[in-house]
Design a protein around this motif. Structure first.
Motif, PDB file in Angstrom:
ATOM      1  N   ASP A   1       0.309 -18.773   6.806  1.00  0.00           N
ATOM      2  CA  ASP A   1      -0.143 -18.554   5.442  1.00  0.00           C
ATOM      3  C   ASP A   1      -0.288 -17.052   5.231  1.00  0.00           C
ATOM      4  O   ASP A   1      -0.025 -16.259   6.137  1.00  0.00           O
ATOM      5  N   VAL A   2      -0.723 -16.685   4.038  1.00  0.00           N
ATOM      6  CA  VAL A   2      -0.758 -15.278   3.675  1.00  0.00           C
ATOM      7  C   VAL A   2      -2.186 -14.814   3.415  1.00  0.00           C
ATOM      8  O   VAL A   2      -3.034 -15.588   2.957  1.00  0.00           O
ATOM      9  N   ALA A   3      -2.450 -13.563   3.745  1.00  0.00           N
ATOM     10  CA  ALA A   3      -3.690 -12.886   3.386  1.00  0.00           C
ATOM     11  C   ALA A   3      -3.312 -11.676   2.539  1.00  0.00           C
ATOM     12  O   ALA A   3      -2.381 -10.946   2.887  1.00  0.00           O
ATOM     13  N   VAL A   4      -4.016 -11.493   1.433  1.00  0.00           N
ATOM     14  CA  VAL A   4      -3.707 -10.386   0.532  1.00  0.00           C
ATOM     15  C   VAL A   4      -4.915  -9.469   0.436  1.00  0.00           C
ATOM     16  O   VAL A   4      -6.014  -9.909   0.082  1.00  0.00           O
ATOM     17  N   ALA A   5      -4.724  -8.205   0.775  1.00  0.00           N
ATOM     18  CA  ALA A   5      -5.757  -7.186   0.616  1.00  0.00           C
ATOM     19  C   ALA A   5      -5.102  -5.943   0.043  1.00  0.00           C
ATOM     20  O   ALA A   5      -4.007  -5.567   0.469  1.00  0.00           O
ATOM     21  N   ARG A   6      -5.765  -5.330  -0.905  1.00  0.00           N
ATOM     22  CA  ARG A   6      -5.209  -4.163  -1.581  1.00  0.00           C
ATOM     23  C   ARG A   6      -6.041  -2.922  -1.291  1.00  0.00           C
ATOM     24  O   ARG A   6      -7.263  -2.931  -1.370  1.00  0.00           O
ATOM     25  N   LYS A   7      -5.334  -1.859  -0.946  1.00  0.00           N
ATOM     26  CA  LYS A   7      -5.993  -0.590  -0.654  1.00  0.00           C
ATOM     27  C   LYS A   7      -6.562   0.035  -1.926  1.00  0.00           C
ATOM     28  O   LYS A   7      -5.931   0.007  -2.985  1.00  0.00           O
ATOM     29  N   ILE A   8      -7.749   0.601  -1.835  1.00  0.00           N
ATOM     30  CA  ILE A   8      -8.367   1.356  -2.927  1.00  0.00           C
ATOM     31  C   ILE A   8      -8.205   2.832  -2.586  1.00  0.00           C
ATOM     32  O   ILE A   8      -8.738   3.309  -1.584  1.00  0.00           O
ATOM     33  N   GLY A   9      -7.447   3.537  -3.403  1.00  0.00           N
ATOM     34  CA  GLY A   9      -7.159   4.935  -3.120  1.00  0.00           C
ATOM     35  C   GLY A   9      -8.214   5.878  -3.640  1.00  0.00           C
ATOM     36  O   GLY A   9      -8.994   5.551  -4.546  1.00  0.00           O
ATOM     37  N   ALA A  10      -8.249   7.062  -3.061  1.00  0.00           N
ATOM     38  CA  ALA A  10      -9.159   8.109  -3.523  1.00  0.00           C
ATOM     39  C   ALA A  10      -8.701   8.609  -4.892  1.00  0.00           C
ATOM     40  O   ALA A  10      -7.509   8.578  -5.207  1.00  0.00           O
ATOM     41  N   PRO A  11      -9.626   9.064  -5.729  1.00  0.00           N
ATOM     42  CA  PRO A  11      -9.246   9.590  -7.047  1.00  0.00           C
ATOM     43  C   PRO A  11      -8.213  10.707  -6.930  1.00  0.00           C
ATOM     44  O   PRO A  11      -8.400  11.673  -6.186  1.00  0.00           O
ATOM     45  N   GLY A  12      -7.091  10.536  -7.611  1.00  0.00           N
ATOM     46  CA  GLY A  12      -6.022  11.520  -7.565  1.00  0.00           C
ATOM     47  C   GLY A  12      -5.158  11.436  -6.326  1.00  0.00           C
ATOM     48  O   GLY A  12      -4.147  12.145  -6.228  1.00  0.00           O
ATOM     49  N   GLN A  13      -5.533  10.592  -5.373  1.00  0.00           N
ATOM     50  CA  GLN A  13      -4.748  10.418  -4.140  1.00  0.00           C
ATOM     51  C   GLN A  13      -4.641   8.926  -3.836  1.00  0.00           C
ATOM     52  O   GLN A  13      -5.255   8.426  -2.899  1.00  0.00           O
TER      53      GLN A  13
ATOM     54  N   LEU B   1       1.510 -18.074  -3.154  1.00  0.00           N
ATOM     55  CA  LEU B   1       1.121 -19.456  -2.885  1.00  0.00           C
ATOM     56  C   LEU B   1       1.828 -20.451  -3.785  1.00  0.00           C
ATOM     57  O   LEU B   1       1.791 -21.652  -3.528  1.00  0.00           O
ATOM     58  N   HIS B   2       2.445 -19.961  -4.851  1.00  0.00           N
ATOM     59  CA  HIS B   2       3.217 -20.850  -5.736  1.00  0.00           C
ATOM     60  C   HIS B   2       2.375 -22.014  -6.268  1.00  0.00           C
ATOM     61  O   HIS B   2       2.840 -23.155  -6.330  1.00  0.00           O
TER      62      HIS B   2
ATOM     63  N   LEU C   1       7.070 -17.959   3.473  1.00  0.00           N
ATOM     64  CA  LEU C   1       6.001 -18.934   3.339  1.00  0.00           C
ATOM     65  C   LEU C   1       6.555 -20.307   2.963  1.00  0.00           C
ATOM     66  O   LEU C   1       6.057 -21.335   3.420  1.00  0.00           O
ATOM     67  N   GLY C   2       7.604 -20.307   2.160  1.00  0.00           N
ATOM     68  CA  GLY C   2       8.213 -21.576   1.742  1.00  0.00           C
ATOM     69  C   GLY C   2       8.943 -22.286   2.842  1.00  0.00           C
ATOM     70  O   GLY C   2       9.187 -23.487   2.753  1.00  0.00           O
TER      71      GLY C   2
END
Length: 215
Positions: free
Chosen positions: A54-66, A116-117, A210-211
């Motif tokens: 299965d899949v895990a989704v996590a998104r990076k939070i960038g520094a302001p302007g970077q 996940l469709h 995944l499919g």
């Protein structure tokens, strides 16, 4: 192994990783690939363990302007995870990053729905969960994903990657039961240096992998 020659591509790295993980004893294992590149590695690991993927989704939070400089990460649900030392060094508070955090969480929800469709994620409770990525650099996305998985009460949680920054691997041990890295070079500068082919993984490729998993 030498830099840029260690792994031909993500799948080959996953096959090596799977061989190491097969030496463990697992209880009802579930393999989770951190989208996007981690899903390719995880697919090979799941084959080696004869376990569902299965899949895990996590998104990076960038520094302001970077935006590429990750100071934290967030999943589709729950609170963000921040690197406290980085926040102090940049004189930032979580409140300063609220707008970016909300945008990344919305993108995490969108990607999760695409991958996940419409189906529900595979249950994690009571299972041995293996969280897989194609590499561990800062560790912020892995930590965010681990925190979210912990909320679902797995029996155990192992993080595995072909190549890791040693400091990041050590720091992640507080969030998982075990960290497995095939390589942890002291001079690691970029994960892609350890792959001959490190082309970006597409959403379509994630959906396809995944499919291909049995229900």
């Amino acid at each position: 192994m030498t830099r840029a020659r260690a792994f031909p591509d993500r799948r080959a790295a996953g096959l090596h990783l799977g061989e190491q993980l097969r030496r463990h004893e697992w209880h009802d294992p579930l393999v989770l690939g951190l989208a996007r590149g981690g899903v390719v590695v995880a697919h090979a690991v799941a084959e080696a363990l004869d376990a569902p993927l299965d899949v895990a989704v996590a998104r990076k939070i960038g520094a302001p302007g970077q935006p590429e400089f990750g100071v934290g990460a967030v999943t589709a649900r729950g609170d963000a995870t921040y690197d406290a030392r980085t926040l102090r060094a940049l004189r930032l508070r979580p409140a300063d990053l609220r707008e970016s955090c909300e945008a990344e969480q919305a993108e995490a929800r969108r990607r999760e729905q695409v991958y996940l469709h419409g189906r529900e994620p595979r249950p994690r409770a009571g299972r041995d969960v293996v969280l897989v990525d194609d590499g561990l650099a800062t560790g912020v996305t892995a930590r965010a994903a681990a925190h979210a998985i912990r909320e679902e009460r797995p029996r155990s949680l192992v993080f595995a990657a072909p190549v890791c920054v040693p400091e990041a691997a050590t720091g992640l041990k507080a969030d998982v039961d075990e960290v497995m890295c095939l390589l942890a070079p002291d001079d690691l500068r970029a994960i892609g240096e350890w792959y001959q082919d490190f082309a970006q993984t597409s959403d379509d490729e994630v959906v396809e992998l995944l499919g291909s998993e049995p229900e």
